[in-house]
Design a protein around this motif. Sequence first.
Motif, PDB file in Angstrom:
ATOM      1  N   VAL A  64       3.532  -4.110  -0.810  1.00 40.29           N
ATOM      2  CA  VAL A  64       3.308  -5.520  -1.095  1.00 40.29           C
ATOM      3  C   VAL A  64       2.043  -5.956  -0.362  1.00 40.29           C
ATOM      4  O   VAL A  64       1.788  -5.524   0.762  1.00 40.29           O
ATOM      5  N   THR A  65       1.272  -6.829  -0.987  1.00 36.23           N
ATOM      6  CA  THR A  65       0.065  -7.364  -0.349  1.00 36.23           C
ATOM      7  C   THR A  65       0.442  -8.014   0.980  1.00 36.23           C
ATOM      8  O   THR A  65       1.405  -8.766   1.059  1.00 36.23           O
ATOM      9  N   GLY A  66      -0.326  -7.702   2.017  1.00 40.10           N
ATOM     10  CA  GLY A  66      -0.083  -8.261   3.342  1.00 40.10           C
ATOM     11  C   GLY A  66       0.823  -7.405   4.211  1.00 40.10           C
ATOM     12  O   GLY A  66       1.004  -7.680   5.393  1.00 40.10           O
ATOM     13  N   GLN A  67       1.381  -6.349   3.643  1.00 37.14           N
ATOM     14  CA  GLN A  67       2.292  -5.476   4.379  1.00 37.14           C
ATOM     15  C   GLN A  67       1.520  -4.608   5.368  1.00 37.14           C
ATOM     16  O   GLN A  67       0.463  -4.069   5.046  1.00 37.14           O
ATOM     17  N   THR A  68       2.049  -4.464   6.568  1.00 41.04           N
ATOM     18  CA  THR A  68       1.446  -3.591   7.578  1.00 41.04           C
ATOM     19  C   THR A  68       1.877  -2.163   7.294  1.00 41.04           C
ATOM     20  O   THR A  68       3.044  -1.901   7.005  1.00 41.04           O
ATOM     21  N   VAL A  69       0.916  -1.232   7.367  1.00 39.70           N
ATOM     22  CA  VAL A  69       1.185   0.183   7.114  1.00 39.70           C
ATOM     23  C   VAL A  69       0.479   1.028   8.164  1.00 39.70           C
ATOM     24  O   VAL A  69      -0.385   0.531   8.890  1.00 39.70           O
ATOM     25  N   VAL A  70       0.864   2.304   8.244  1.00 34.73           N
ATOM     26  CA  VAL A  70       0.161   3.267   9.089  1.00 34.73           C
ATOM     27  C   VAL A  70      -0.174   4.492   8.247  1.00 34.73           C
ATOM     28  O   VAL A  70       0.531   4.805   7.284  1.00 34.73           O
ATOM     29  N   ALA A  71      -1.237   5.170   8.630  1.00 31.15           N
ATOM     30  CA  ALA A  71      -1.644   6.383   7.924  1.00 31.15           C
ATOM     31  C   ALA A  71      -0.650   7.494   8.229  1.00 31.15           C
ATOM     32  O   ALA A  71      -0.267   7.704   9.382  1.00 31.15           O
ATOM     33  N   THR A  72      -0.212   8.226   7.191  1.00 31.13           N
ATOM     34  CA  THR A  72       0.746   9.317   7.380  1.00 31.13           C
ATOM     35  C   THR A  72       0.062  10.602   7.826  1.00 31.13           C
ATOM     36  O   THR A  72       0.715  11.517   8.303  1.00 31.13           O
ATOM     37  N   HIS A  73      -1.245  10.677   7.619  1.00 30.81           N
ATOM     38  CA  HIS A  73      -2.031  11.828   8.049  1.00 30.81           C
ATOM     39  C   HIS A  73      -3.489  11.388   8.133  1.00 30.81           C
ATOM     40  O   HIS A  73      -3.820  10.256   7.779  1.00 30.81           O
ATOM     41  N   ASP A  74      -4.367  12.249   8.614  1.00 28.71           N
ATOM     42  CA  ASP A  74      -5.796  11.906   8.660  1.00 28.71           C
ATOM     43  C   ASP A  74      -6.289  11.668   7.238  1.00 28.71           C
ATOM     44  O   ASP A  74      -5.984  12.444   6.333  1.00 28.71           O
ATOM     45  N   ILE A  75      -7.059  10.595   7.049  1.00 27.01           N
ATOM     46  CA  ILE A  75      -7.593  10.271   5.726  1.00 27.01           C
ATOM     47  C   ILE A  75      -9.096  10.504   5.751  1.00 27.01           C
ATOM     48  O   ILE A  75      -9.809   9.969   6.600  1.00 27.01           O
ATOM     49  N   SER A  76      -9.554  11.340   4.831  1.00 28.09           N
ATOM     50  CA  SER A  76     -10.974  11.673   4.751  1.00 28.09           C
ATOM     51  C   SER A  76     -11.656  10.900   3.635  1.00 28.09           C
ATOM     52  O   SER A  76     -11.058  10.618   2.599  1.00 28.09           O
ATOM     53  N   VAL A  77     -12.912  10.575   3.888  1.00 33.85           N
ATOM     54  CA  VAL A  77     -13.763   9.961   2.874  1.00 33.85           C
ATOM     55  C   VAL A  77     -15.017  10.811   2.790  1.00 33.85           C
ATOM     56  O   VAL A  77     -15.713  11.000   3.791  1.00 33.85           O
ATOM     57  N   ARG A  78     -15.264  11.388   1.620  1.00 28.82           N
ATOM     58  CA  ARG A  78     -16.405  12.287   1.403  1.00 28.82           C
ATOM     59  C   ARG A  78     -16.442  13.421   2.424  1.00 28.82           C
ATOM     60  O   ARG A  78     -17.474  13.753   3.000  1.00 28.82           O
TER      61      ARG A  78
END
Length: 133
Positions: A64-78
């Motif tokens: 849902v918009t506004g929901q707090t989340v945490v990354a489940t693993h390292d997230i890579s970009v490029r």
Amino acid sequence: MSDDMLYSEPRNGTETSEEKAKREDAKEWANRLKFVKEKKKKEREIAQEQQQKAKEKKLAGDFVTGQTVVATHDISVRGKIAVKKGWEGVVQGPSLNHPQERLNVLFKERRDKKTLSINVLPFEVRHPKDADD
């Protein structure tokens, strides 16, 4: 034109046609102003309702918009790690390019110092309480 002219009685019971026309014009403008204010108020209320509905609308992965989340693993970009596992973010809404499959998440920090917002797949983030599972 003052409010006095709008609501006061003519002096000595006489009023010229010019004064009467000014009074009528003032009343008309006052009514228009009231109408415009009421219309803007209704538009604001409708916009707030729409924002609330959009906020409550489930996104990909039932987030849902506004929901707090945490990354489940390292997230890579490029090919470079941008967000480390466990870092916290807030769901901003659906991804613009892939709204059915991805979420736009604004993370509190990023390793690559770029824009803090990242489009992620639902399995890449979880609610903080579920992160340890």
